[in-house]
Design an enzyme around this catalytic site. Sequence first.
Site, mmCIF file in Angstrom:
data_model
loop_
_atom_site.group_PDB
_atom_site.id
_atom_site.type_symbol
_atom_site.label_atom_id
_atom_site.label_comp_id
_atom_site.label_asym_id
_atom_site.label_seq_id
_atom_site.Cartn_x
_atom_site.Cartn_y
_atom_site.Cartn_z
ATOM 1 N N HIS A 75 5.665 14.500 6.452
ATOM 2 C CA HIS A 75 5.824 15.378 5.293
ATOM 3 C C HIS A 75 7.231 15.328 4.701
ATOM 4 C CE1 HIS A 75 7.132 18.427 8.376
ATOM 5 N NE2 HIS A 75 7.937 18.798 7.400
ATOM 6 N N GLU A 85 30.834 8.834 10.732
ATOM 7 C CA GLU A 85 29.599 8.780 9.958
ATOM 8 C C GLU A 85 29.286 7.361 9.469
ATOM 9 O OE1 GLU A 85 31.740 12.702 9.071
ATOM 10 O OE2 GLU A 85 32.267 10.568 9.167
ATOM 11 N N ASP A 94 1.541 13.551 11.464
ATOM 12 C CA ASP A 94 2.734 13.921 10.694
ATOM 13 C C ASP A 94 3.958 13.195 11.248
ATOM 14 O OD1 ASP A 94 4.504 15.141 8.993
ATOM 15 O OD2 ASP A 94 4.438 17.109 9.968
ATOM 16 N N SER A 122 12.610 19.793 10.069
ATOM 17 C CA SER A 122 11.507 18.836 9.975
ATOM 18 C C SER A 122 11.954 17.414 10.251
ATOM 19 C CB SER A 122 10.901 18.875 8.577
ATOM 20 O OG SER A 122 10.084 19.994 8.418
#
Length: 276
Positions: A85, A109, A133, A232
């Site tokens: 998603h 980074e 998912d 998520s």
Amino acid sequence: MLRQTLVVLALVACVLGSRLPVRRLPYTGTSWRFSVSRGRIYGGHDATRGQFPYQVSLQLVVLGMRFHNCGGSIISNSAILTAGHCFDDIGYYFAVAGDHDLSSVEGSEQEIRVSEQIVHPDYPGGVAVAAGDIAVFTLESPLTLNDYVQVITLPSAGSIPAGGSVAVLSGWGETETATTPNILQTVDVSVIDYETCKQNLDDLNMDDNPLTDTMVCTGPLYDGISVCSGDSGGPLAQNGELIGVVSWGVDPCGYPGAPSVYTRVSAHLDFINQNI
């Protein structure tokens, strides 16, 4: 011109709000409380720099705006595992590895644009609360592996995390005070076996319990510790292996008796290996 402006504003609203669909529970007088997780860790604490070298921030760029949208895990020097998603076809993603504080440049980074978003074919798309998912995001160029950027090991096919065992969750996101900390957060969680998780979700009186055996659940259930909207796609790890990808949870975050739910990585290794 006015119409064009309204279209642009609608597009921005769609993008920024598209990751918070609500799956309706019977109304209890308190809240509607079921949604795909797009937030942050409740009940966590600051991670130390370099503690989770496999963690990435997937940052979405839309109409010149850039923001942390999902978490992910490095599974090869050119592939990130995240949630299905998290797929977005309006903007484009950068994967930022080796980060700890999103508000500052720390020198560790690495920022690489995502070239392809490959979602599991069984996932229905959008932000559905459903099986499958999971997604592999491939990168335009490979990451350089070092102390701050590392691949996480995948589990054995079909392996089931033991109920009662301890796992670790990490991510940037909304906390109990509804703030979104820039420092990577982490918390230890306990794995809940499938039958117990299913019963706990049934006890919330859902009309249609979406839990499947290709998912894994964690608690504790009554200590205000959970995933929340922004976690998520982020990693659930155990003994150095990636056992889960943050998928969905109950709204409000940390709701008593409500587990956090992840896509079980060991159930999707064929898909992952075909797309690394």
